[in-house]
Design an enzyme around this catalytic site. Structure first.
Site, PDB file in Angstrom:
ATOM      1  N   CYS A 111     -20.500 -28.594 -29.830  1.00  0.00           N
ATOM      2  CA  CYS A 111     -21.341 -28.950 -30.974  1.00  0.00           C
ATOM      3  C   CYS A 111     -21.561 -30.446 -30.851  1.00  0.00           C
ATOM      4  CB  CYS A 111     -20.650 -28.606 -32.292  1.00  0.00           C
ATOM      5  SG  CYS A 111     -21.586 -29.200 -33.728  1.00  0.00           S
ATOM      6  N   CYS A 114     -21.708 -32.216 -34.614  1.00  0.00           N
ATOM      7  CA  CYS A 114     -20.529 -32.336 -35.478  1.00  0.00           C
ATOM      8  C   CYS A 114     -19.361 -31.612 -34.829  1.00  0.00           C
ATOM      9  CB  CYS A 114     -20.811 -31.881 -36.919  1.00  0.00           C
ATOM     10  SG  CYS A 114     -21.595 -30.267 -37.129  1.00  0.00           S
ATOM     11  N   SER A 115     -18.962 -30.463 -35.362  1.00  0.00           N
ATOM     12  CA  SER A 115     -17.768 -29.819 -34.820  1.00  0.00           C
ATOM     13  C   SER A 115     -17.806 -28.310 -34.999  1.00  0.00           C
ATOM     14  CB  SER A 115     -16.526 -30.383 -35.514  1.00  0.00           C
ATOM     15  OG  SER A 115     -16.676 -30.266 -36.921  1.00  0.00           O
ATOM     16  N   CYS A 116     -19.010 -27.714 -35.014  1.00  0.00           N
ATOM     17  CA  CYS A 116     -19.143 -26.275 -35.240  1.00  0.00           C
ATOM     18  C   CYS A 116     -18.342 -25.504 -34.197  1.00  0.00           C
ATOM     19  CB  CYS A 116     -20.611 -25.874 -35.208  1.00  0.00           C
ATOM     20  SG  CYS A 116     -21.561 -26.705 -36.488  1.00  0.00           S
TER      21      CYS A 116
END
Lengths: 211, 219
Positions: A111, A114-116
């Site tokens: 991702c 962000c941090s999906c």
């Protein structure tokens, strides 16, 4: 309490940590006093991610796919639906997509924004997954990133990087390693590492190092 | 927004450093921050897109120098203050100085925890049929909104192929800013490495993004 984060803090990791701790406590007190949250409910969230939700969920799905061709097909067709049929593994939300590694193609998930990450399958993401080096390089130099994990793929293997820019989530279905013929689903689940389901690791017929 | 959070293709951040036997949290406060963000979101203080935008909108030097959960903390404080739900003066005082604002779904209680362990669905009914189909050649638009978007910079202006249709989903660009869910078709669009990174790129690489219909134009 000061709200600026001046550079002098960087020389004092411990004092910065305690300042952060105090600040988090203060915020939790404010949210509690305002009637927004019950701290016991926050305890329960933390506990769930520490004890119940982790890569073991994904490992069981992969092991099942390795031993049951019709489940594997269902997983690749609609992962959310297929996993919902395995009531004992984990409840899973919508929009999960399983992508299969083959001798011709290796999949890797990132991702960049962000941090999906597929929390229900793998738990909370590791620090490296959320940090700048991985997020910046995975889409441009995935072989370099794999080298950081000690992995070298054949030069002609296609590398497909999936950037999780929406609410779809991706689970890599790694290749079943040689030397595991006749193993039970439970034995197989033991060798499916978290990283192999992100695409930054490969399972081997050895017990996994905890990761 | 064209922020430092949009990192795809940047150089100079160094090696990826996996941590063996990494704990779920590196300090107890990290878990508290994660839980507060989840709880306040679940009760309707904000949606996931607004929450992401709050983190992207941190000053770039703060974003790059803060740990992951530190970013979550700083963004949560700023977000709650902007919403009038908890003032930074209250956090500084360590106590509520004013009554709470109403929360859409009320106080987050132990009984609410089970509900948030499964992700909500972002699929919505479509107002119109999907414009693109698998196999279509499309260009990622050159858009540069100062607001939230999920179209990363590294694909803008580049040509790819629609590979999958993933349903019609809440549109983050609208939802992050209180402009409603404005559902849009969502596609997997795949790009050749040389299209993105030039002739020196690794020819075995293909990169896909999840692209909402308004991000794309037919070629």
């Amino acid at each position: 309490m000061a709200h600026d984060h001046d550079h002098h803090h960087h020389d004092h990791d411990h004092s910065e940590l305690s300042e952060t701790e105090l600040r988090v406590r203060a915020l939790e007190t404010v949210l509690t006093e305002k009637g927004y949250v019950d701290p016991a409910a926050l305890d329960a969230i933390v506990e769930a991610y520490q004890t119940k939700i982790g890569p073991r969920n994904g490992a069981r799905v992969v092991a099942k796919a390795w031993t049951d061709p019709s489940f594997k097909q269902a997983l690749l067709d609609d992962a959310s639906k297929a996993i919902a049929t395995l009531g004992h593994v984990s409840r899973v939300g919508d929009h999960l997509i399983a992508v299969e590694n083959t001798p011709q193609r290796h999949n890797m998930v990132v991702c960049t924004l962000c941090s999906c990450y597929p929390w229900e399958m793998l738990g909370l993401p590791p620090v490296w997954y959320k940090a700048s080096p991985y997020r910046s390089r995975a889409v441009k130099d995935p072989r370099g990133v794999l080298a950081d994990f000690g992995i070298a793929l054949p030069k002609d293997t296609e590398i497909r990087v999936w950037d999780s820019t929406a609410e779809t989530r991706f689970l890599v279905l790694p290749m079943r390693p040689a030397g595991t013929e006749g193993w039970s689903e439970e034995q197989l689940a033991e060798i499916v590492t978290r990283d192999s389901m992100i695409g930054t690791g490969l399972p081997t017929a050895e017990p996994k190092a905890a990761s | 927004m064209n922020g430092v959070h949009d990192m795809g293709g940047m150089d100079g951040f160094g090696k990826v450093e996996p941590e063996p036997n990494e704990p779920v949290f590196h300090a107890a406060w990290e878990g508290r921050v994660m839980a507060m963000v989840r709880a306040m979101g679940a009760q309707g203080a904000f949606n996931i897109d607004a929450s992401r935008f709050a983190r992207e909108a941190l000053p770039p030097e703060v974003y790059l120098s803060s740990s992951y959960y530190k970013k979550w903390l700083l963004a949560l404080e700023r977000h709650l203050a902007a919403l009038g739900m908890a003032g930074q003066d209250e956090v500084a005082a360590g106590h509520a100085l004013r009554d709470g604002a109403p929360l859409k779904r009320g106080k987050f209680e132990v009984d609410d925890v089970e509900r948030i362990m499964v992700r909500g669905s972002f699929g919505r009914d479509a107002a119109a049929p999907a414009i693109f189909k698998p196999g279509d050649k499309v260009r990622a638009k050159n858009i540069n909104p100062p607001t939230h978007t999920r179209l990363p910079r590294y694909v803008r202006g580049h040509t790819g192929i629609v590979e999958r249709i993933n349903g019609c989903h809440v549109f983050p660009d609208s939802a992050a800013h209180g402009r409603g869910e404005n559902p849009q078709w969502l596609y997997t669009v795949v790009f050749e490495s040389r299209e993105l990174w030039g002739d020196d790129a690794d020819p075995t690489l293909k990169v896909s993004i999840e692209a909402f219909e308004p991000y794309l134009e037919m070629i």
